[in-house]
Design a protein around this motif. Structure first.
Motif, PDB file in Angstrom:
ATOM      1  N   VAL A  89       0.860  -1.189   0.000  1.00  0.00           N
ATOM      2  CA  VAL A  89       0.000   0.000   0.000  1.00  0.00           C
ATOM      3  C   VAL A  89       0.888   1.228   0.000  1.00  0.00           C
ATOM      4  O   VAL A  89       1.839   1.335   0.795  1.00  0.00           O
ATOM      5  CB  VAL A  89      -0.921   0.019   1.230  1.00  0.00           C
ATOM      6  CG1 VAL A  89      -1.679   1.347   1.324  1.00  0.00           C
ATOM      7  CG2 VAL A  89      -1.896  -1.151   1.183  1.00  0.00           C
ATOM      8  N   LEU A  90       0.606   2.162  -0.872  1.00  0.00           N
ATOM      9  CA  LEU A  90       1.311   3.434  -0.922  1.00  0.00           C
ATOM     10  C   LEU A  90       0.478   4.483  -0.196  1.00  0.00           C
ATOM     11  O   LEU A  90      -0.713   4.619  -0.436  1.00  0.00           O
ATOM     12  CB  LEU A  90       1.528   3.867  -2.375  1.00  0.00           C
ATOM     13  CG  LEU A  90       2.110   5.266  -2.578  1.00  0.00           C
ATOM     14  CD1 LEU A  90       3.548   5.341  -2.070  1.00  0.00           C
ATOM     15  CD2 LEU A  90       2.035   5.668  -4.047  1.00  0.00           C
ATOM     16  N   LEU A  91       1.130   5.246   0.695  1.00  0.00           N
ATOM     17  CA  LEU A  91       0.478   6.381   1.348  1.00  0.00           C
ATOM     18  C   LEU A  91       1.408   7.573   1.178  1.00  0.00           C
ATOM     19  O   LEU A  91       2.564   7.541   1.612  1.00  0.00           O
ATOM     20  CB  LEU A  91       0.229   6.091   2.822  1.00  0.00           C
ATOM     21  CG  LEU A  91      -0.751   7.034   3.535  1.00  0.00           C
ATOM     22  CD1 LEU A  91      -2.142   6.933   2.926  1.00  0.00           C
ATOM     23  CD2 LEU A  91      -0.813   6.720   5.025  1.00  0.00           C
ATOM     24  N   LEU A  92       0.904   8.618   0.510  1.00  0.00           N
ATOM     25  CA  LEU A  92       1.752   9.747   0.124  1.00  0.00           C
ATOM     26  C   LEU A  92       1.057  11.036   0.511  1.00  0.00           C
ATOM     27  O   LEU A  92      -0.096  11.260   0.152  1.00  0.00           O
ATOM     28  CB  LEU A  92       1.995   9.692  -1.388  1.00  0.00           C
ATOM     29  CG  LEU A  92       3.034  10.624  -2.001  1.00  0.00           C
ATOM     30  CD1 LEU A  92       3.563  10.004  -3.289  1.00  0.00           C
ATOM     31  CD2 LEU A  92       2.459  11.994  -2.311  1.00  0.00           C
ATOM     32  N   LYS A  93       1.783  11.893   1.250  1.00  0.00           N
ATOM     33  CA  LYS A  93       1.231  13.180   1.697  1.00  0.00           C
ATOM     34  C   LYS A  93       1.954  14.310   0.975  1.00  0.00           C
ATOM     35  O   LYS A  93       3.179  14.323   0.869  1.00  0.00           O
ATOM     36  CB  LYS A  93       1.419  13.345   3.209  1.00  0.00           C
ATOM     37  CG  LYS A  93       0.899  14.669   3.770  1.00  0.00           C
ATOM     38  CD  LYS A  93      -0.605  14.769   3.728  1.00  0.00           C
ATOM     39  CE  LYS A  93      -1.100  16.058   4.391  1.00  0.00           C
ATOM     40  NZ  LYS A  93      -0.795  17.265   3.625  1.00  0.00           N
TER      41      LYS A  93
END
Length: 608
Positions: free
Chosen positions: A117-121
């Motif tokens: 899973v990619l989580l990018l802010k």
């Protein structure tokens, strides 16, 4: 797709499309594609997806547009050795954006994918603030992300070890994207989460799909604030259903948008539940009408029964069982029949003979074999592919049920208990070759009839009124419900009190012209008549101003010879053939002639 502040919708796929509230296109940008779009606080839009159609080479992209869909900026994120794509984006409370999706690679030696899973802010300009990868199995997919009340993030999607079953994945992170906990839901089937929202109690609601009973069904999962499951609900019919988005509603329940498979393709699915995820599916499939003893043809040619879908889902009756309490048994097959789907509100007629010319004139949707409907007592039992009895009727040959010949037994209402004999009546509507029944139609239906197809008011004085009556009759065997009566002109006013008609009622129509000339309109009558739900009556009238109309007895007077110094007298009659008083302002002669009186008034229809 998301509803926008103006009540319209923003949609992204191969293109970016904005519509009004009715779905009419307002603008389109064919150069922007993506997998998720949201309206931003400035009225523009934020889109995420991938910049490549190749699963192994794409990078995440983030596109910001103005309110007309024109690109303001674009950012891409990724590494050459990995593939990445964005599946969901949300604007965060600081004006930036949070993206979830996938990041991974293909191991050519093992011939396996490894995906996290990619989580990018990002900040408000799309510049990266931080990036995290989440997941503990070989394949982990993020499908939906939301910011939580504590400024952290909740992500749902699915996970699985390579060559194993997929399970719903739920991950909670802090405000920097660091995992706080994760939960999985599912078992030995392929399940996925497509949407997650934080609920008023601090927990979470997830929708997606669960593979069960041979197909996908909508899956609704409610969790506590730590992700522990509080309850789950499987919602769906006997075909593939999927939940794509979920929101908590003002009453504490939930609204789910998704799609359901249909023999004509995918159609939109909208489901409302209570606070515990329960859906009122209605009575679902009901054995609604039975012709066990036809008169126009032999029993072996003309027996049939009807099923009504009173629920909210389409059902596929392929490989279902029809039987009685004895030896009669038949398993349906769609190999030769394409009409085993029954949609909400539809009827399905099953019979022992599908030939309209020899079965008494019945349009049979499915022909069964090895089933006989006894003229005395018998049973009809409907069982799905998993052995669940969906409905059954045990009629008793006249003890409490009707026992007609040449008439079907008709359930008085689909919501009635069809195992109570007094809830059945003999049909009174003729079909086909003369037997009585309503195969494929409501058992008790209205039939609207009008004594006139047009109302002609002739001439009516301006600002006065003319009245005509229209008789509305019900020739059916069920009440006629008038849902709406209206005209497309304010010159015609309707007066009616009986919206439910058993036999007949009178509609009074008033025509009040406001100016000289013709007045026309159409009277519309909407009702529950199944084949004439809208009937039209033409309305005609003429606005008229009352006026006098002078006519003379003669246009010449011959006095003959009159001696010098004498006077000759002749009478001339003036008639008023109009419909209002005739004012004679001046009457005079020239030369040696004179007239008496010099003026006067002639009433309508009178003579001077």
């Amino acid at each position: 797709m998301q509803q926008t502040a103006d009540g319209g919708y923003i949609i992204v796929g191969s293109w970016l499309i904005k519509t009004d509230s009715q779905g009419n296109e307002e603008w389109i940008n064919e150069s922007i594609s993506g997998r998720s779009v949201q309206q931003t606080t400035d009225g523009g839009y934020i889109i995420t997806g991938t910049n490549s159609g190749d699963i192994e080479n794409g990078d995440v992209w983030l596109i910001k547009t103005d309110s007309q869909g024109q690109e303001e900026w674009i950012q891409t994120y990724g590494e050459n050795s990995l593939f990445e794509w964005g599946t969901s984006v949300q604007q965060t409370t600081d004006g930036g954006y949070i993206i979830t999706g996938v990041v991974g690679y293909y191991d050519e030696f093992e011939s396996l994918y490894y995906v996290d899973v990619l989580l990018l802010k990002t900040d408000s300009q799309g510049d990266t603030l931080w990036t995290n990868t989440l997941g503990s199995e070989d394949i982990n997919i993020g499908n939906s992300v939301q910011q939580t009340a504590d400024n952290g993030y909740i992500v749902t999607g699915w996970m699985r070890p390579n060559d194993d079953d997929e399970n719903v994945l739920l991950i909670k992170t802090d405000s920097n994207g660091n995992e706080e906990w994760n939960q999985t839901f599912g078992g030995s089937s392929n399940d996925a989460g497509n949407s997650v929202q934080q609920t008023e109690d601090g927990g979470y609601i997830i929708t997606g799909y669960k593979y069960s009973f041979g197909d996908h069904d909508v899956w609704l999962i409610k969790t506590a604030s730590n992700g522990d499951s509080l309850w789950t609900r499987i919602i769906g019919g006997s075909i593939s259903d999927m939940g794509n988005s979920v929101q908590q509603t003002a009453d504490g329940g939930y609204i789910i948008a998704g799609n359901t498979s249909h023999f004509n393709g995918n159609v939109v699915l909208l489901i409302k539940t209570d606070s515990l995820g329960n859906v009122d599916l209605g009575t679902e499939l009901v054995i609604n009408e039975i012709m066990q003893n036809p008169s126009a043809v032999n029993d072996s040619d003309g027996e049939w029964f009807e099923i009504f879908n009173s629920g909210n889902f389409t059902w596929d009756l392929n490989e279902w069982t029809i039987k009685d309490a004895g030896t009669d048994n038949h398993t349906t097959s769609s190999l030769e029949w394409s009409s085993l789907y029954i949609n909400p509100g539809e009827y399905l007629v099953l019979g022992n003979n599908s030939d309209y010319n020899t079965n008494g004139g019945v349009n049979v949707d499915y022909q069964y074999s090895d089933i006989t409907l006894a003229n005395g007592a018998d049973e009809i039992i409907l069982i799905n592919t998993y052995g669940t009895v969906f409905d059954s009727v045990a009629y008793d040959g006249g003890t409490t049920f009707p026992d007609p010949t040449g008439e079907s037994m008709a359930l008085v209402h689909p919501d009635s208990n069809n195992n109570v004999g007094t809830n059945w009546q003999e049909s009174t509507t003729s079909y086909g070759d003369g037997d009585l029944g309503t195969p494929g139609l409501p058992n008790f239906l209205s039939d609207i009839s009008l004594n006139l197809t047009s109302l002609d008011f002739d001439t009516v004085n301006v600002n006065e009124s003319g009245v005509l009556n229209l008789t509305i009759s019900n020739d059916g065997n069920g009440p006629l419900q008038l849902d709406s009566l209206y005209t497309n002109s304010t010159l015609f006013i309707l007066s009616f009190t009986d919206s439910l008609i058993d036999i007949s009622a009178v509609l009074q129509v008033t025509f009040t012209p406001t100016e000289f000339g013709p007045g026309t309109a159409t009277l519309y009558i909407e009702s529950n008549d199944p084949d004439e739900s809208l009937v039209e009556v033409s309305l005609i009238g003429f606005g008229y101003y009352p006026s006098p109309d002078i006519e003379l007895e003669s246009t010449s007077i011959d006095f003959g010879g009159v001696m010098d110094g004498l006077t000759g007298t002749q009478l001339l009659y003036v008639y008023n053939t109009g419909d209002t008083g005739l004012e004679l302002d001046t009457m005079y002669c020239t030369g040696n002639f004179s007239v008496i009186p010099g003026n006067g008034i002639v009433d309508a229809g009178d003579t001077l």
